[in-house]
Design a protein around this motif. Sequence first.
Motif, PDB file in Angstrom:
ATOM      1  N   UNK A 334      10.519  21.223 -24.849  1.00 54.12           N
ATOM      2  CA  UNK A 334      10.230  22.403 -25.648  1.00 54.12           C
ATOM      3  C   UNK A 334      11.414  23.353 -25.529  1.00 54.12           C
ATOM      4  N   UNK A 335      12.042  23.653 -26.670  1.00 55.46           N
ATOM      5  CA  UNK A 335      13.264  24.475 -26.647  1.00 55.46           C
ATOM      6  C   UNK A 335      13.146  25.656 -27.603  1.00 55.46           C
ATOM      7  N   UNK A 336      11.972  26.276 -27.633  1.00 60.79           N
ATOM      8  CA  UNK A 336      11.753  27.459 -28.470  1.00 60.79           C
ATOM      9  C   UNK A 336      12.147  27.204 -29.931  1.00 60.79           C
ATOM     10  N   UNK A 337      11.653  26.040 -30.440  1.00 59.78           N
ATOM     11  CA  UNK A 337      11.854  25.656 -31.841  1.00 59.78           C
ATOM     12  C   UNK A 337      13.315  25.382 -32.204  1.00 59.78           C
ATOM     13  N   UNK A 338      14.161  25.230 -31.204  1.00 56.50           N
ATOM     14  CA  UNK A 338      15.559  24.859 -31.468  1.00 56.50           C
ATOM     15  C   UNK A 338      15.709  23.358 -31.263  1.00 56.50           C
ATOM     16  N   UNK A 339      16.233  22.690 -32.281  1.00 56.11           N
ATOM     17  CA  UNK A 339      16.439  21.248 -32.162  1.00 56.11           C
ATOM     18  C   UNK A 339      17.610  20.981 -31.232  1.00 56.11           C
ATOM     19  N   UNK A 340      17.360  20.167 -30.226  1.00 56.68           N
ATOM     20  CA  UNK A 340      18.396  19.881 -29.237  1.00 56.68           C
ATOM     21  C   UNK A 340      18.928  18.472 -29.422  1.00 56.68           C
ATOM     22  N   UNK A 341      20.220  18.337 -29.289  1.00 54.89           N
ATOM     23  CA  UNK A 341      20.885  17.043 -29.364  1.00 54.89           C
ATOM     24  C   UNK A 341      21.194  16.586 -27.946  1.00 54.89           C
ATOM     25  N   UNK A 342      20.580  15.481 -27.518  1.00 55.23           N
ATOM     26  CA  UNK A 342      20.826  14.948 -26.183  1.00 55.23           C
ATOM     27  C   UNK A 342      22.167  14.235 -26.194  1.00 55.23           C
ATOM     28  N   UNK A 343      23.159  14.789 -25.481  1.00 55.55           N
ATOM     29  CA  UNK A 343      24.526  14.276 -25.517  1.00 55.55           C
ATOM     30  C   UNK A 343      24.792  13.226 -24.447  1.00 55.55           C
ATOM     31  N   UNK A 357      22.540  19.928 -25.623  1.00 60.38           N
ATOM     32  CA  UNK A 357      23.384  21.068 -25.948  1.00 60.38           C
ATOM     33  C   UNK A 357      22.627  22.384 -25.802  1.00 60.38           C
ATOM     34  N   UNK A 358      21.294  22.319 -25.932  1.00 61.33           N
ATOM     35  CA  UNK A 358      20.482  23.528 -25.740  1.00 61.33           C
ATOM     36  C   UNK A 358      20.038  23.664 -24.296  1.00 61.33           C
TER      37      UNK A 358
END
Length: 946
Positions: A334-343, A357-358
């Motif tokens: 859960x990232x506060x509705x920010x889509x995160x890209x797992x690098x 990245x988030x």
Amino acid sequence: MGQDPFYIHYSTDNGLPSSTVYSIHQDEKGLMWFTTDAGIARYDSHDFKIYNSDDGLSDNEVFQMKKDFKGRQWLLTLNGKPSFFFENKIYNYSNSAFIRKIAGSGIIVDYYEDNENNLCFIFRNGEMTIVSPNDKVQKSSIANVTYYGGWKYKTDRFLLTGLGIYNSNTGLIVKEIERGNYYKVYHFEGKDYYNQSNILYEIKEGIRFNKIVELPEHTEILHIYFESNNKLWVCTRNGLFLYEKGVLKTFFFSGYTISNFVKDFEGGYWVATLKNGVLYVPSFDVFVDNPGLVENTKINCVSINHKKEIWLGSDKNDYYIKKGGQPFLRQTFKTNNRLDEIRNIRFFNNNTYVVGKVGVYKINDQGKVTYCGFGANDILISDSNFFIGYTYAHKVPSIKIEDEYLSRFNDYIFINKRVSVFEKGEQGDIWVGTNYGLYQYTSKGEISFWGNNSEQLQTAINDLYYDVQSKTLIIATSSVGILTIKNNKISNHIYIKDGLNSIGGKTIKKIADNSYLIGSNNGLNVLLVNNDSFNIKNVNVILGLRNSKINDIDFMNDTVYLATDKGLIFFNIKNIDQKKGASKCLIENFKNQGKIVSYNDSHQFVYDSNDVSISFTGISYINPNTLTYYYKLNGKGDEWSSTKESQINYKSLAPGNYIFSVYCINEFGIKSNIDSVSFEILTPYWKTTWFLLVGLLLVSAGIFLLIKYLLKQQKKRFEKVRLAIQHERDKATLEKQMIALEQKALRLQMNPHFIFNALNTIKGYYAEGDPINASTYISRFSKLLRMLLENTDQSIPLYNEIEMLELYIELTKIRYKNKFESKIIVDEHLNRNEIMIPTLLLQPIVENAIIHGLAPKKEVSLLLVSFMKKGNQLECIVEDNGIGRDASAQRQREYESKAIEITTERIALFSQENTSSSFEIVDLKNNHLPTGTKVIINIPLISIWQ
């Protein structure tokens, strides 16, 4: 049951006419044909060519394509009216009486060619057509009987019907079958088969049936394909089944309706579906897994830990874990509705770090997830130091990292560049890849920038791998290929010219001693490094990856795992073999003088039809873009030339016999077939032996008389030409003088009228007892008159024209007691002293505007005259806000009409010597009420120096 293989999907987006594909056919040239419900498509590994009823098909819904012993490609249709290809022509119901004899009134369900080359067409509604080898047609039918297919044994023909097995020779049912089942007949390499629902039988001795396989219950068979005697592929409405020696080995594409299956000449496989187009499978040893249960799940990274767990990072706050033989388990942050890209996913001290990245998350052995309070591109833990790479490189000392936040890390920045990757080196050194280049951070806290040593290391770094065994650092850059560093120097630079399939690498993985996999945006490479030498190989062709983007690589138990934008691709490296099949080469078009001619026959062209263009294509479905062509033209040279282009043009070929030959070589150096076309450029008749002999005799006999005659005629021609030239010269001079006189005459027609009005004005002043205004008027009038007399040429400089026009307008204002205002505008890009204009071109138009437009108006009006440059034209505009032409129509218009006529004639005469001109009158209106008149004249922009 195995995973689905890696495949390339062809649909309407790629050129297929429909996603409903009934069958696949590979012809002797290696071309793939697909029959659909919207026509058929031919694929040459580069482009699709579509054929439908507009091109001559009897019906767009085509179920099968079959080739007979004469080379005809038969198309079996829904409407029972077949058609066929033969020598690049389509024969159909409309253009062939032969087809009309064969056609039936129902769907064609079966076709086969017996051992005597008779063709048999079987229709669903009980009709059957037999075509003999000499194309004689025999038809039969049984009313109210359903046909499923047929076969021949010795002299008897058998039909599978709704009533049982029917012998068409005896007219008897010879064997009953179970009613209500789904039946279909197949013919493969001289053997006959049929299925009863989910059971497949081989037909022996006419009516004896041997069960081959039995599929799971309620599985409907649509097609079969024997890859070998012991390897059978079965197409069904629920996937593709593989049987080996009668035992089900595996099945693929669950949920897909598989209608057909073919193995091509390169060893690749083609799978037709009824809703999903065509699937091309380069190898059934390369698999794809979409862990999100969604096709083309993007995977950014793959990592395998000491427990042999496979971890995947994706794009939407999610990552996946595969433990043992279990399916992938999806986890989401859960990232506060920010889509995160797992690098990246890293393993340190029995903890797993999912690097987004988030946000970066730590997962311990018990599965507890802890948010670390920051995002990153990469992290590294070394000697109790936590290295964080994002906008900058941070080194956080021995602290509890999850209690810190990125805003507090500014005190720990040691490189102020955006970081993409960390890699641990020897003796505690840390290699840092940034968007600006490569840095080295030593255990003593020293930082060195390798870009100072080499410009090649000033570019963005995508990945790093330090091989402890060989003490070599391998660097994947974004734009200068792959570099290796050994003994503190660049030891190798690997670029596209060396065989790398992309200018930049994305990821690196070691798979054996001095052996590495390099992933890029264009697929996969194998790199072998031996000190200061290397060998690089593009393995896309082996795997059939077709330049897939490789985001990350990992390796375990001989299995390679590739993170791609289309899911997780994996294969056992020991099971992968190089495709040994050669590509095919095909001449597609042969043109003479730009017109396509048939290249199947030899051709003769006359001597002046000696321009030839030849188009060809190399057919390789596994990797069509790696072919190199070799060609030569016997008769012009015997040396082979190479090219990457697929068309060769020859201009102005000399007479002679020619043979054009071409072949191609794939990436492994395997040579294709040689295709060729022969033609002849004929010798001109005047160069033939007989013509030369006859001509020599005639020339010798008449040479004396000819010379004597020519001398006499030469003198006459000279005199005639001299007189003709003098005549043309005099004629041109006369025409030019006539044009000048006509211009002058037209101009003089206007001057008397103007002088008459001026004298009347002077007379009026004296009659009114106003000698002062009379004197002023006479002074200005005399100046204008003098200018008129001085400028007698047909064209004058624009400066003089404007000066005369200003004098004329001033005189007219006096006459009409200043009833109007005037303004002359000249484009700043025009040189008044250098631009030529016909003398007094605008005077009659201005006079017309004042007398008939402005003078009748009660209030003060405006006259606007402008000269503008429009490209190579001079645009002259006279605009007034007078009463307009409609209101003026009630007044005397005789002079206005004459002025327009004269001006039009002058412009026409001026255009005879220059480029075209134009004359236009525009009625100005506002809400349909007249507001004035605009006259637009365009004439050539002529310089005084021309």
